[in-house]
Design an enzyme around this catalytic site. Structure first.
Site, PDB file in Angstrom:
ATOM      1  N   GLY A   1       6.904  -6.435   0.441  1.00 26.80           N
ATOM      2  CA  GLY A   1       6.280  -6.359   1.752  1.00 26.80           C
ATOM      3  C   GLY A   1       7.272  -6.652   2.853  1.00 26.80           C
ATOM      4  CB  SER A   2       6.705  -7.661   6.332  1.00 26.39           C
ATOM      5  OG  SER A   2       5.974  -8.873   6.210  1.00 26.39           O
TER       6      SER A   2
ATOM      7  CD1 TRP B   1       0.021  -1.400   3.172  1.00 28.40           C
ATOM      8  CD2 TRP B   1       0.639   0.737   3.266  1.00 28.40           C
ATOM      9  NE1 TRP B   1       0.832  -1.250   4.272  1.00 28.40           N
ATOM     10  CE2 TRP B   1       1.225   0.061   4.359  1.00 28.40           C
ATOM     11  CE3 TRP B   1       0.877   2.110   3.127  1.00 28.40           C
ATOM     12  CZ2 TRP B   1       2.040   0.694   5.287  1.00 28.40           C
ATOM     13  CZ3 TRP B   1       1.696   2.747   4.051  1.00 28.40           C
ATOM     14  CH2 TRP B   1       2.271   2.038   5.113  1.00 28.40           C
TER      15      TRP B   1
ATOM     16  CG  HIS C   1      -2.621  -3.220  -4.930  1.00 29.66           C
ATOM     17  ND1 HIS C   1      -1.932  -2.671  -3.876  1.00 29.66           N
ATOM     18  CD2 HIS C   1      -2.159  -2.612  -6.041  1.00 29.66           C
ATOM     19  CE1 HIS C   1      -1.097  -1.762  -4.337  1.00 29.66           C
ATOM     20  NE2 HIS C   1      -1.211  -1.699  -5.652  1.00 29.66           N
TER      21      HIS C   1
ATOM     22  CD  GLU D   1      11.351  -3.341  -2.282  1.00 28.68           C
ATOM     23  OE1 GLU D   1      11.501  -3.320  -1.030  1.00 28.68           O
ATOM     24  OE2 GLU D   1      10.745  -2.476  -2.912  1.00 28.68           O
TER      25      GLU D   1
END
Length: 465
Positions: free
Chosen positions: A211-212, A135, A160, A233
């Site tokens: 993301g994480s 996001w 998404h 990533e």
């Protein structure tokens, strides 16, 4: 029926609500993607590039509308939200030019002539790419993976973040309006379980996840044994170093912007800073003065320069890091009471600059993803280098200096995917976007990025039996 809800950080209202895809819809999307890709890979690269350009033009025409949606979905100030569409255009158009170049990353690799033989290597698309986008930069992070995958001849399914579902819908709508065939580019609104099942059981050949670290580990676990191409990533704790010969005024402005733009919610934002001791005191003084110029407020107001974090829990996570550092001896330089709306339990958070910090503090070692910057003085390049590398992450690192050779010497020793000189927090589409250590693996953008979206296929023809 299960539903996805986007809770706007502006006022905690439900801004978007969508049903989650059913098992039938998921399988139908996969089947359509597989069928469509067979035809799409036969479309000449120049035609694919033309369709990408047409889609970009459509998105640019809708820039104001898309900016408002970005603002309400994830909280970026409206004054800056439209810039994301400009960045999307820059990256997508560059990749289109690169893809169709005669000796570009999608062209056949010709080998030296050999009598009675023809030998070359063709780059084949992988099949269907599953793109999982976050996001914080909802269009930029998605386009990094979506456009190169399409240009390479893959079909794409985009999932998404639940915080920014409209971004997936708008991207797919634009490409459909541009003339991309049905099934080539689709979106699905999914929960984590169904996204995981797409990787485990789905007919996808590539997964691009942003993301994480925990999310990246979950993707790798789901992909285990399927021999998928996986790009991850995963963010960072990106450092900057201001050398004694740096342009101080410029360095202050650049670092502060790199740390606090988007309320610090950037994978490659500056989260820790090392300043040569000769400049340290003046740097801190100037940086504090500049930080006080930010206006914290509702992001839909044009005067706002610092919006809320994506949710109150994210802001409180950063507040906890700060409070813990203060209890361990750090010094805060920003009075939060000077910023309206700042309070614990709220997504609206004042920026903060901390000194007297060290790497035993979470705020200097753990990703913050918020508007806080820790600053440490250093004696020389060697000390700065050791501290910059002292991290489990390695996405980007920035150096501010008038000495290009000194920066290059440091860059060769930095454990990072990108080294900046006199800038930060920027993706040049001509350069490989990649990370090391817990910042992930794989690559997007540049000609190198296409290598992760294609496979080599060798042709070895003996012309005379």
């Amino acid at each position: 029926m299960q539903k996805l809800q986007c809770i706007s950080p502006i006022d905690n209202s439900v801004y978007v609500e969508r049903p989650l895809a059913t098992d039938y819809e998921i399988q139908n999307a996969l089947n359509n993607a597989q069928r469509a890709q067979l035809g799409w890979k036969q479309v000449p690269v120049a035609e694919r590039a033309a369709l990408v350009r047409a889609a970009v033009n459509i998105l640019q025409r809708k820039k104001a509308e898309l900016a408002r949606e970005i603002c309400w979905q994830m909280g970026r100030p409206i004054a800056y939200a439209g810039g994301e569409i400009d960045g999307l255009a820059e990256r997508a158009l560059y990749m289109a030019v690169l893809a169709e170049s005669l000796e570009g990353p999608l062209s056949d690799i010709q080998l030296p002539e050999k009598p009675d033989f023809r030998r070359f290597i063709r780059r084949e698309p992988l099949g269907t790419a599953f793109v999982i986008a976050p996001w914080n930069y909802p269009y930029l992070t998605a386009i990094n993976a979506v456009v190169p995958a399409l240009l390479a001849g893959n079909s794409v399914i985009l999932k998404h973040s639940a915080q920014t579902p409209l971004c997936a819908e708008r991207l797919v709508e634009a490409f459909a309006e541009a003339g991309v065939s049905p099934g080539v580019f689709q979106y699905l609104h999914l929960d984590h379980r169904d996204a995981e099942q797409m990787v485990i059981n789905g007919g996808v050949q590539h997964v691009a996840f942003t993301g994480s670290v925990a999310g990246g580990a979950a993707v790798e676990t789901a992909a285990a044994g399927r021999f998928l191409s996986v790009g991850l990533e995963l963010g960072g704790k990106d450092p900057a170093y201001v050398r004694a010969d740096a342009d101080l005024e410029y360095a202050v402005a650049s670092v502060v912007d790199g740390a606090f733009f988007n309320s610090g919610q950037s994978c490659c934002g500056i989260e820790r800073l090392y300043v040569h001791r000769d400049l340290y005191s003046e740097f801190v003084q100037r940086a504090v003065a500049l930080i006080y110029k930010y206006r914290l407020g509702r992001p839909d107001e044009t005067e706002t320069t610092l919006g809320p974090l994506v949710r109150a829990s994210a802001a409180d996570f950063v507040r906890d890091q700060i409070d813990e550092a203060l209890a361990q001896g750090a010094q805060a330089h920003i009075d939060g009471s000077e910023f309206a709306l700042d309070r614990r339990g709220s997504a609206y958070m004042a920026p903060q600059l901390l000194t007297n910090v060290n790497h035993s503090m979470r705020v200097m070692s753990e990703e913050s993803f918020g508007p806080v910057l820790g600053v440490m003085p250093v004696a020389d390049d060697a000390e700065a280098l050791a501290l910059m590398n002292d991290s489990e992450y390695g996405l980007t690192a920035a150096i501010y200096s008038a000495d290009e050779q000194a920066a290059l010497a440091m860059g060769d020793q930095l454990q990072t995917g990108t080294v900046f000189l006199n800038r930060c927090d920027y993706l040049d589409p001509a350069l490989a976007w990649t990370g090391v250590k817990n910042s992930g693996r794989g690559c997007t953008l540049s000609g190198v990025g296409f290598e992760h979206l294609t496979r080599p296929k060798s042709f070895h023809f003996k012309l005379r039996p």
